[in-house]
Design a protein around this motif. Structure first.
Motif, PDB file in Angstrom:
ATOM      1  N   ASN A 176       0.784  -1.239   0.000  1.00 52.71           N
ATOM      2  CA  ASN A 176       0.000   0.000   0.000  1.00 52.71           C
ATOM      3  C   ASN A 176       0.819   1.294   0.000  1.00 52.71           C
ATOM      4  O   ASN A 176       0.232   2.372  -0.071  1.00 52.71           O
ATOM      5  N   ASP A 227      -0.913  -7.313  -6.057  1.00 48.21           N
ATOM      6  CA  ASP A 227      -2.001  -6.631  -5.365  1.00 48.21           C
ATOM      7  C   ASP A 227      -3.327  -7.361  -5.532  1.00 48.21           C
ATOM      8  O   ASP A 227      -4.219  -7.235  -4.698  1.00 48.21           O
ATOM      9  N   ALA A 252      -5.959  -8.183  -2.254  1.00 45.17           N
ATOM     10  CA  ALA A 252      -7.335  -7.713  -2.121  1.00 45.17           C
ATOM     11  C   ALA A 252      -8.317  -8.865  -2.008  1.00 45.17           C
ATOM     12  O   ALA A 252      -9.282  -8.803  -1.229  1.00 45.17           O
ATOM     13  N   HIS A 277     -10.052  -1.206  -3.841  1.00 48.37           N
ATOM     14  CA  HIS A 277      -8.634  -1.399  -4.154  1.00 48.37           C
ATOM     15  C   HIS A 277      -8.488  -2.063  -5.520  1.00 48.37           C
ATOM     16  O   HIS A 277      -7.681  -1.641  -6.355  1.00 48.37           O
ATOM     17  N   ASN A 296      -0.572   4.755   1.345  1.00 48.00           N
ATOM     18  CA  ASN A 296      -1.840   4.182   0.894  1.00 48.00           C
ATOM     19  C   ASN A 296      -2.280   4.632  -0.499  1.00 48.00           C
ATOM     20  O   ASN A 296      -3.474   4.728  -0.780  1.00 48.00           O
TER      21      ASN A 296
END
Length: 481
Positions: free
Chosen positions: A82, A114, A118, A162, A428
């Motif tokens: 992040n 990523d 998620a 995300h 983030n």
């Protein structure tokens, strides 16, 4: 009832096996997140009451924190996913030992971790939701059942957003390339093979979960747990991303409500927030509590073993004549780092007694997004500039001439983008998406390696097309493998 519990038990075991998720035992459902599981055990935990529901919910929080081993110590590896990746894409960080495909925006379907991050959150959140919904209300005290569901649905919304932000064409409401929405845990034979949704439908589903969280989450909660304000902050971020005129109006209203909340206040000194107060600061709306002995972030931003991420020359230039340079940047003298870099700079923004604390939402972002929404909705530029200068003042800035000299919409938006970059570097993804909200021609000028809008997002991993053929087409501009 016995049959139902047996089914629920099997269901929980299966999604635990798929996730590798740990639902350790706790003596109290109210324990802080620094009391994290110390070992990985596949447990047949069943959501049968409030205590076991809290344990399941904590499992979803651990996925949010990206918990795992770092330097052979159990750690929250938040920064790995992040912070540095979006900051590298934004041009403010770089790998200490040479350029990577992240720096140059040359993504491939084999290099997009990523995605699994998620979906691990989604599986844990969906498992919690399914388990809690199957338990009678009488097993919970007061409003705790709906509060747990609110936190889990927040986490599901966060994970879906995300995915939309990094793997979907979030910037085009008419695009078919949205999110592969998951509303149930992945278990064998439950219809895992499905297509992705449109961008419009993705936003609608995400906002539906967020609105539930706003309505049912606790008003007050420790900073490492979701509350109403955290759900409002997530909604603000989503509305800015969707970017419709009505979204800006709603955003401003939500921002005003959070700003008026007496539980939150801007930190007088930005340096103190990061280096001496951490999650104890009233500016923090939601954060990640680390394990007591971890050095995960330390090892990310300073060379300890095998790798390091350093501030880019562009970020050093950005902080020229800014007082934050004195504590956000520190020259590296490590011989290994010096082999690959001239005048390498460590990002020491977080260094201090709360080095390992991580931040999901801060009040500063709410102020800056409000200022941006005012400008984008055709509101007063002077009002937006006043908000911007107030935020800069809390960072120690006294020279506001660049802001004062900004007289057009584009100029003020650019100044807001610069403050997002200074204030939220490697935090983030805020710095990355502030860049992408600028006009495309400006983005190309600032980051010449972004040669097309297809580089705003990652390709879907090649493995997804093998395990889920129904997902549909790859993101434009990328091969499937």
């Amino acid at each position: 009832m016995k049959k139902k519990r047996k089914t629920m038990k099997l269901h929980t075991l299966l999604y635990t096996l798929v996730l590798g998720l740990v639902f350790g035992s706790f003596s109290s459902c109210e324990k802080d997140l620094n009391a994290l599981p110390s070992q990985a055990v596949v447990d047949e935990t069943v959501v049968v009451d409030q205590n076991s529901a809290q344990i399941a919910l904590n499992g979803a929080y651990y996925r949010l924190a990206n918990t795992g081993l770092n330097l052979s110590v159990q750690s929250t590896r938040w920064s790995n996913v992040n912070e540095v990746i979006p900051a590298m894409m934004a041009g403010w960080m770089s790998y200490g030992f040479g350029a990577t495909t992240t720096d140059t925006h040359d993504y491939t379907p084999a290099s997009t971790g990523d995605w699994s991050y998620a979906y691990f959150i989604l599986n844990a959140a969906n498992g919690t939701i399914a388990g809690v919904e199957a338990v009678a209300d009488s097993k919970f005290t007061g409003n705790r059942k709906t509060e747990i569901l609110a936190e889990a649905r927040f986490l599901r919304a966060y994970a879906h957003f995300h995915l939309l932000s990094y793997f979907g064409e979030w910037f085009d409401l008419n695009s078919i390339h949205g999110v592969l929405l998951r509303d149930k845990p992945l278990i064998f034979g439950n219809g895992n093979n499905q297509p992705r949704s449109t961008v419009k439908d993705s936003y609608a589903y995400i906002l539906q979960d967020i609105d539930y969280a706003i309505t049912h989450a606790k008003e007050n909660n420790p900073a490492h747990y979701v509350n109403k304000a955290a759900a409002q902050a997530l909604k603000i971020r989503v509305l800015m991303s969707r970017g419709q005129q009505s979204d800006y109006t709603a955003l401003i209203t939500l921002a005003d409500e959070i700003i008026a909340n007496p539980n939150y206040a801007l930190e007088t000194s930005l340096k103190d927030l990061f280096q001496s107060k951490g999650l104890t600061s009233k500016e923090v709306i939601l954060g990640i509590t680390p394990y007591p002995t971890q050095r995960s972030r330390n090892a990310t931003y300073e060379y300890i073993q095998s790798s390091v991420y350093i501030a880019s020359p562009a970020f050093k230039t950005l902080l020229a004549n800014d007082p934050r340079a004195s504590w956000m940047l520190t020259p590296s003298t490590h011989p290994t780092v010096l082999i690959y870099n001239t005048d390498p700079q460590y990002l020491t923004k977080y260094k201090g007694t709360h080095y390992e604390d991580a931040y999901v939402f801060r009040l500063t972002e709410v102020h800056l997004l409000k200022a941006e929404a005012i400008v984008r909705s055709g509101g007063s530029l002077n009002t937006a500039k006043t908000i911007l200068k107030n935020i800069m003042g809390h960072a120690g800035v006294t020279d506001f001439s660049a802001v004062d000299n900004a007289t057009t919409t584009d100029q003020v938006l650019y100044q807001i983008y610069l403050e997002f970059s200074r204030n939220f570097v490697s935090e983030n993804g805020v710095d990355w998406f502030a860049l992408l909200r600028l006009p495309y021609e400006t983005v190309k000028t600032l980051r010449p390696t972004i040669t097309t809008k297809t580089k705003y997002i990652f390709p879907i991993p090649a493995t997804e097309f093998q395990t889920n053929p129904s997902i549909g087409d790859q993101n434009p501009g990328y091969p499937k493998e």
